[in-house]
Scaffold this motif. Structure first.
Motif, PDB file in Angstrom:
ATOM      1  N   ARG A 118       0.828  -1.204   0.000  1.00 18.74           N
ATOM      2  CA  ARG A 118       0.000   0.000   0.000  1.00 18.74           C
ATOM      3  C   ARG A 118       0.867   1.260   0.000  1.00 18.74           C
ATOM      4  N   GLN A 119       1.972   1.212   0.742  1.00 19.92           N
ATOM      5  CA  GLN A 119       2.870   2.357   0.786  1.00 19.92           C
ATOM      6  C   GLN A 119       3.484   2.613  -0.586  1.00 19.92           C
ATOM      7  N   GLN A 120       3.808   1.534  -1.278  1.00 17.95           N
ATOM      8  CA  GLN A 120       4.393   1.682  -2.607  1.00 17.95           C
ATOM      9  C   GLN A 120       3.405   2.309  -3.586  1.00 17.95           C
ATOM     10  N   ASP A 121       2.107   1.986  -3.407  1.00 25.58           N
ATOM     11  CA  ASP A 121       1.079   2.483  -4.322  1.00 25.58           C
ATOM     12  C   ASP A 121       0.494   3.824  -3.889  1.00 25.58           C
ATOM     13  N   ALA A 122       0.691   4.205  -2.640  1.00 25.96           N
ATOM     14  CA  ALA A 122       0.015   5.379  -2.090  1.00 25.96           C
ATOM     15  C   ALA A 122       0.509   6.674  -2.728  1.00 25.96           C
ATOM     16  N   ILE A 123      -0.376   7.661  -2.727  1.00 27.07           N
ATOM     17  CA  ILE A 123      -0.026   8.976  -3.255  1.00 27.07           C
ATOM     18  C   ILE A 123       1.110   9.583  -2.438  1.00 27.07           C
ATOM     19  N   ILE A 124       2.056  10.209  -3.126  1.00 30.23           N
ATOM     20  CA  ILE A 124       3.109  10.982  -2.474  1.00 30.23           C
ATOM     21  C   ILE A 124       2.828  12.453  -2.735  1.00 30.23           C
ATOM     22  N   CYS A 125       2.712  13.211  -1.684  1.00 30.12           N
ATOM     23  CA  CYS A 125       2.473  14.650  -1.799  1.00 30.12           C
ATOM     24  C   CYS A 125       3.789  15.386  -1.623  1.00 30.12           C
ATOM     25  N   VAL A 126       4.037  16.346  -2.472  1.00 33.46           N
ATOM     26  CA  VAL A 126       5.280  17.119  -2.415  1.00 33.46           C
ATOM     27  C   VAL A 126       4.936  18.596  -2.307  1.00 33.46           C
ATOM     28  N   CYS A 127       5.586  19.291  -1.398  1.00 34.05           N
ATOM     29  CA  CYS A 127       5.356  20.727  -1.235  1.00 34.05           C
ATOM     30  C   CYS A 127       6.677  21.397  -0.889  1.00 34.05           C
ATOM     31  N   GLU A 128       6.645  22.713  -0.756  1.00 33.24           N
ATOM     32  CA  GLU A 128       7.876  23.448  -0.484  1.00 33.24           C
ATOM     33  C   GLU A 128       8.218  23.495   1.003  1.00 33.24           C
ATOM     34  N   GLY A 129       7.290  24.003   1.812  1.00 31.63           N
ATOM     35  CA  GLY A 129       7.609  24.264   3.208  1.00 31.63           C
ATOM     36  C   GLY A 129       6.989  23.294   4.195  1.00 31.63           C
ATOM     37  N   GLY A 152      12.747  25.683  -6.290  1.00 28.14           N
ATOM     38  CA  GLY A 152      13.823  25.216  -7.153  1.00 28.14           C
ATOM     39  C   GLY A 152      14.191  23.768  -6.928  1.00 28.14           C
ATOM     40  N   ASN A 153      13.900  23.257  -5.742  1.00 26.30           N
ATOM     41  CA  ASN A 153      14.265  21.867  -5.434  1.00 26.30           C
ATOM     42  C   ASN A 153      13.137  20.886  -5.746  1.00 26.30           C
ATOM     43  N   LEU A 154      11.971  21.380  -6.134  1.00 29.93           N
ATOM     44  CA  LEU A 154      10.860  20.473  -6.441  1.00 29.93           C
ATOM     45  C   LEU A 154      11.230  19.477  -7.534  1.00 29.93           C
ATOM     46  N   VAL A 155      11.801  19.981  -8.624  1.00 30.09           N
ATOM     47  CA  VAL A 155      12.114  19.110  -9.752  1.00 30.09           C
ATOM     48  C   VAL A 155      13.161  18.067  -9.375  1.00 30.09           C
ATOM     49  N   HIS A 156      14.126  18.428  -8.550  1.00 26.77           N
ATOM     50  CA  HIS A 156      15.181  17.487  -8.153  1.00 26.77           C
ATOM     51  C   HIS A 156      14.632  16.411  -7.220  1.00 26.77           C
ATOM     52  N   ALA A 157      13.775  16.818  -6.285  1.00 22.12           N
ATOM     53  CA  ALA A 157      13.183  15.850  -5.369  1.00 22.12           C
ATOM     54  C   ALA A 157      12.245  14.898  -6.115  1.00 22.12           C
ATOM     55  N   VAL A 158      11.392  15.448  -6.972  1.00 23.43           N
ATOM     56  CA  VAL A 158      10.430  14.624  -7.706  1.00 23.43           C
ATOM     57  C   VAL A 158      11.143  13.650  -8.638  1.00 23.43           C
ATOM     58  N   LYS A 159      12.232  14.073  -9.247  1.00 19.43           N
ATOM     59  CA  LYS A 159      12.990  13.193 -10.143  1.00 19.43           C
ATOM     60  C   LYS A 159      13.433  11.928  -9.412  1.00 19.43           C
ATOM     61  N   ARG A 160      13.848  12.077  -8.180  1.00 20.21           N
ATOM     62  CA  ARG A 160      14.300  10.920  -7.404  1.00 20.21           C
ATOM     63  C   ARG A 160      13.120  10.095  -6.876  1.00 20.21           C
ATOM     64  N   LEU A 161      12.040  10.763  -6.514  1.00 18.36           N
ATOM     65  CA  LEU A 161      10.867  10.042  -6.027  1.00 18.36           C
ATOM     66  C   LEU A 161      10.248   9.168  -7.120  1.00 18.36           C
ATOM     67  N   LEU A 162      10.290   9.636  -8.359  1.00 20.32           N
ATOM     68  CA  LEU A 162       9.760   8.841  -9.473  1.00 20.32           C
ATOM     69  C   LEU A 162      10.473   7.500  -9.598  1.00 20.32           C
ATOM     70  N   VAL A 163      11.764   7.508  -9.335  1.00 19.20           N
ATOM     71  CA  VAL A 163      12.562   6.275  -9.428  1.00 19.20           C
ATOM     72  C   VAL A 163      12.346   5.397  -8.192  1.00 19.20           C
ATOM     73  N   LEU A 164      12.308   6.029  -7.024  1.00 13.57           N
ATOM     74  CA  LEU A 164      12.168   5.267  -5.787  1.00 13.57           C
ATOM     75  C   LEU A 164      10.805   4.601  -5.654  1.00 13.57           C
ATOM     76  N   TYR A 165       9.760   5.285  -6.126  1.00 11.96           N
ATOM     77  CA  TYR A 165       8.393   4.788  -5.965  1.00 11.96           C
ATOM     78  C   TYR A 165       7.704   4.741  -7.325  1.00 11.96           C
ATOM     79  N   PRO A 166       8.063   3.767  -8.163  1.00 11.38           N
ATOM     80  CA  PRO A 166       7.581   3.718  -9.552  1.00 11.38           C
ATOM     81  C   PRO A 166       6.075   3.487  -9.690  1.00 11.38           C
ATOM     82  N   GLU A 167       5.402   3.052  -8.616  1.00  8.39           N
ATOM     83  CA  GLU A 167       3.964   2.796  -8.684  1.00  8.39           C
ATOM     84  C   GLU A 167       3.136   3.936  -8.094  1.00  8.39           C
TER      85      GLU A 167
END
Length: 231
Positions: A118-129, A152-167
């Protein structure tokens, strides 16, 4: 260039050591802290006991980790709301998980496997602060919230999250800020758009839904929206 890289590596190592030292001396979160009460985080019952943040003297202490879960530094939020990274912190691509992982100590193997799936499939929310993340989690009942610290760090964080949590689908809760006078761009929107462009199918963007469709003066994020709607 070699000398510059070596110096950066030395400062980064110092930041890791300093962050570890601060965390070892830190105390549980103080819900009476001026910044926490001003942002109404102390009135968010769903988050009680779930936040990872700690206290270091009179400041909120946020650990920062990389995609491997390794500590890379920390951010301090002072009572007046000013924020400071430890010198040398390798911020790019790093983040802070807003909440603690739920314990699986007393679960059976099957229950653990189900929760992990469930954790692998669950929504990941990303924000600044951090305060924005608290508001997003409280208003939506969402467990997996990543604090990326700035637009400015949103794109860098999301790029890594896409790989870590592909589902996992990723939702960026973006800031609705004013245009930067230097660039004529809205930093929050620009950062969110750049991150969404990495995978428009899996990534979506949410902006604060201001009452009556009108953004109040000096408001820009979900933390502000929470204050307006929970007076």
């Amino acid at each position: 260039r070699t000398a510059y890289r070596e110096e950066r590596a030395r400062k980064a190592e110092e930041a890791v050591n300093k962050a570890g030292e601060l965390l070892s001396y830190s105390k549980p979160l103080d819900y009476g802290h001026e910044y926490i009460t001003r942002k109404q985080i102390h009135n968010m019952p769903w988050l009680r006991g779930k936040l990872r943040a700690r206290m270091m003297q009179k400041s909120v202490l946020l650990d920062m980790v990389n995609a491997h879960g390794e500590l890379v530094g920390a951010q301090l939020i002072h009572e007046d709301g000013s924020k400071k990274f430890l010198t040398g912190t390798a911020k790019q691509g790093a983040w802070h998980w807003l909440m603690k992982e739920p314990s699986m100590q007393w679960m059976s193997t099957m229950e653990c496997e189900v929760r992990i799936k469930r954790q692998q499939d669950a929504i990941i929310c990303v924000c600044e602060g951090w305060a924005t993340g608290c508001a997003v989690a409280e208003m939506n009942g969402l467990h997996r919230v990543v604090v990326a610290f700035d637009a400015g760090n949103l794109v860098h964080a999301v790029k890594r999250l896409l790989v870590l949590y592909p589902e996992s689908p990723i939702v960026i809760f973006a800031d609705d800020d004013e245009a930067n006078p230097k660039t004529a761009k809205c930093d929050g929107q620009a950062g969110a758009d750049a991150a969404r462009a990495l995978d428009p199918v899996r990534i979506s963007i949410e902006y604060p839904a201001w009452p009556n469709g009108v953004k109040p003066e000096k408001c820009s994020d979900f933390a502000d929206l929470y204050l307006i709607t929970h007076k």
